[in-house]
Design an enzyme around this catalytic site. Structure first.
Site, PDB file in Angstrom:
ATOM      1  N   LYS A 136       0.781  -1.258   0.155  1.00  0.00           N
ATOM      2  CA  LYS A 136      -0.050   0.069   0.111  1.00  0.00           C
ATOM      3  C   LYS A 136       0.837   1.390  -0.020  1.00  0.00           C
ATOM      4  O   LYS A 136       0.407   2.234   0.558  1.00  0.00           O
ATOM      5  CB  LYS A 136      -0.710  -0.102   1.149  1.00  0.00           C
ATOM      6  CG  LYS A 136      -1.804  -1.179   1.159  1.00  0.00           C
ATOM      7  CD  LYS A 136      -2.977  -1.090   2.404  1.00  0.00           C
ATOM      8  CE  LYS A 136      -2.553  -1.599   3.840  1.00  0.00           C
ATOM      9  NZ  LYS A 136      -3.324  -1.783   4.688  1.00  0.00           N
TER      10      LYS A 136
ATOM     11  N   ASP B  70      -6.125  -6.548  10.289  1.00  0.00           N
ATOM     12  CA  ASP B  70      -7.507  -5.805  10.222  1.00  0.00           C
ATOM     13  C   ASP B  70      -8.532  -6.660  10.088  1.00  0.00           C
ATOM     14  O   ASP B  70      -9.606  -6.389  10.578  1.00  0.00           O
ATOM     15  CB  ASP B  70      -7.444  -4.563   9.570  1.00  0.00           C
ATOM     16  CG  ASP B  70      -6.846  -4.864   8.174  1.00  0.00           C
ATOM     17  OD1 ASP B  70      -6.630  -5.907   7.768  1.00  0.00           O
ATOM     18  OD2 ASP B  70      -6.904  -3.596   7.516  1.00  0.00           O
TER      19      ASP B  70
END
Ligand code: ADP
Ligand code: MG
Length: 493
Positions: free
Chosen positions: A194, A229
């Site tokens: 990312k 997450d």
């Protein structure tokens, strides 16, 4: 970046005679007659996700999952053991903290849990955006920044939050990058994704990195759970609903996890847990099988900091959708009269068009697409007429439709794998897929395309049993709940 690059794949849309004859400085000037329609038509064809393609993607996801469960390195999907063998029961009590390092922000949260009766008594959180230079600096610099944010937050504890004396504050650390988990409270960073390129973290235990930074800050806290997450989201959603079996993140990046039986994990070689189940973090962002990719995807991938990696993530997640659209629009500006005679220089800058921008453009219902016009003006310095604005919206829709439908096919792949192993236990009853992440939360068209693909693939009857549900902030509370389940004081309640 050069404005003169004409990709060979699209050479046929441009009359090669005039192309060759033009001197370099006029490359940006276009004949008024060249429309962007052929580029749009080709884009739509290349991005199409008809049912057979979605089926293939779902099947490939299921078989890649099996291969990844058989052996480490057996597939694009790492199928990482989370070491979370028991999900929250509702009995958790006390004050717990969570720290969530995502992609764009980090969040700190505290929650006071009151057990079965009182459940969540209070929560408080703060969000801090991560300055760009911390994403490219050293590991110490990034973790010091995070630990100091956490220290400031912890200082303001009060009100309904109460830590019994003599106890140390415990924290669930949500870390949304690929980690080789080594226990519930340790894990080695495999690599940054990312857009992060922090030096000195890959190959290290990220909990140790955080502990060292907390020590440097003089902050006395104990990390009792390191969670991905998606795993945090599954735990947070399961706290409220026993039918949650899968969790999916669609934010800056993407990932999914699910409840797996230990007996279905050959690479475990007979290890057992008390429940016979565990959570598997698929790291599905690395999936790549059978995706409909375009020249824009390939060029974006080549220009990324991790070429050839995270291809599913680059096709369906928030960090990339706006950038793919920008690349298409730039091509249109170069090869047609979309934005008049010249190529807007600002449009050549990578990532100037962000996913929230394309989302806002798609919400514009006005006759003259006023909002589309002003976003194009603000972001790319472009004056546009109604025809150009409509084409821009169609480009956004094409990329978002592909992303949403592929995400839906991925979800069906996971459910299909679970169903094949358990015959009826998934599709024969209510099964909940907990969703979280800024992309899913904020982009209505994306959500509709995702749900549409799930319904197309499963048929109405089965898809009525599959509930795809937004679990707002689930991952933060989930991490705190997992800190509670793994508390060193857990036997006190
Ligand atoms: P992270 O993935 O970094 O943990 P989030 O789950 O909050 O963070 O997701 C942030 C991402 O969600 C942004 O990078 C962006 O791609 C996407 N996003 C945020 N707001 C919007 C919006 N209004 N419309 C579409 N996408 C959005
Ligand atoms: Mg996140």
């Amino acid at each position: 970046m050069s404005l003169s690059a004409t990709s060979p794949a699209f050479g046929s849309f441009y009359p090669s005679r005039s192309h060759r004859a033009m001197p370099r400085f006029t490359m940006a000037v276009r004949s008024r007659e060249l429309t962007a329609t052929p580029i749009l038509t080709k884009l739509q064809k290349d991005c199409a996700t008809p049912l057979p393609l979605l089926r293939h993607v779902a099947d490939a996801m299921a078989s890649d999952m099996r291969a990844g469960l058989s052996a480490d390195g057996g597939s694009d999907l790492k199928m990482i053991l989370s070491y979370v063998d028991s999900l929250p029961s509702g009995n958790e009590k006390g004050l717990f903290y969570a720290l969530d390092l995502g992609g764009t922000n980090f969040r700190v949260l505290r929650v006071q849990l009151g057990g079965k009766e009182e459940r969540v008594i209070a929560t408080e959180f703060e969000q801090v955006s991560i300055p760009q230079d911390f994403m490219f600096g050293t590991s110490e610099k990034l973790f010091d920044f995070i630990a100091s944010g956490l220290a400031k937050f912890a200082q303001n504890e009060g009100g309904k939050f109460h830590l019994p004396s003599g106890r140390i504050r415990e924290i669930g650390f949500t870390f949304s990058f690929p980690v080789k988990q080594t226990s519930i409270d340790s894990g080695i960073l495999i690599k940054w994704t990312k857009g992060f390129a922090v030096s000195g973290t890959a190959g290290r235990d990220v909990v140790a990195c955080l502990n060292e930074a907390m020590e440097r800050q003089g902050l006395d806290m104990r990390v009792s759970a390191l969670v991905n997450d998606s795993v945090g989201t599954l735990a947070g959603a399961r706290y409220w609903d026993d039918d949650v079996m899968v969790a999916v993140i669609l934010g800056t990046g993407t990932n999914a996890c699910y409840v797996e039986r230990l007996a279905a994990i050959p690479k475990l070689q007979g290890q057992m847990s008390s429940t016979g189940e565990t959570i598997i973090n698929t790291e599905w962002g690395a999936f790549s099988n059978g995706l409909p990719l375009t020249v824009y995807d390939r060029e974006m991938d080549n220009a990324s900091i991790n070429p050839g990696e995270q291809i599913f993530e680059k096709t369906i997640s928030g960090m990339y959708l706006g950038e793919i659209v920008r690349r298409v629009l730039l091509k249109m500006a170069e090869d047609s009269d979309l934005f008049g005679a010249s190529v807007p220089a600002k449009l050549a800058a990578p990532h100037v068009l962000r996913t929230p921008d394309i989302c806002a453009m798609q919400q514009d219902n006005s006759d003259d697409l006023q909002a589309v016009g002003s976003i194009l003006y603000n972001v790319a310095g472009v004056e546009s007429n109604l025809r150009a604005r409509s084409i821009v919206v169609e480009v956004c829709d094409t990329i978002v439709q592909r992303g949403g439908r592929l995400a839906g096919a991925g979800i069906v792949g996971i459910l299909q794998k679970m169903e094949e192993d358990s015959k009826g236990l998934i599709f024969g009853k209510r099964t909940v897929v907990a969703m979280d992440g800024g992309l899913y939360e904020n982009y209505p068209q994306y959500r509709e395309y995702l749900q549409g693909a799930v319904t197309d693939l499963l048929g109405t009857d089965i898809s009525n049993n599959v509930i795809i549900e937004h679990s707002k902030d689930g991952s933060g509370i989930g991490a705190a709940l997992l800190a509670a389940s793994n508390s060193k004081y857990e036997h006190d309640y």
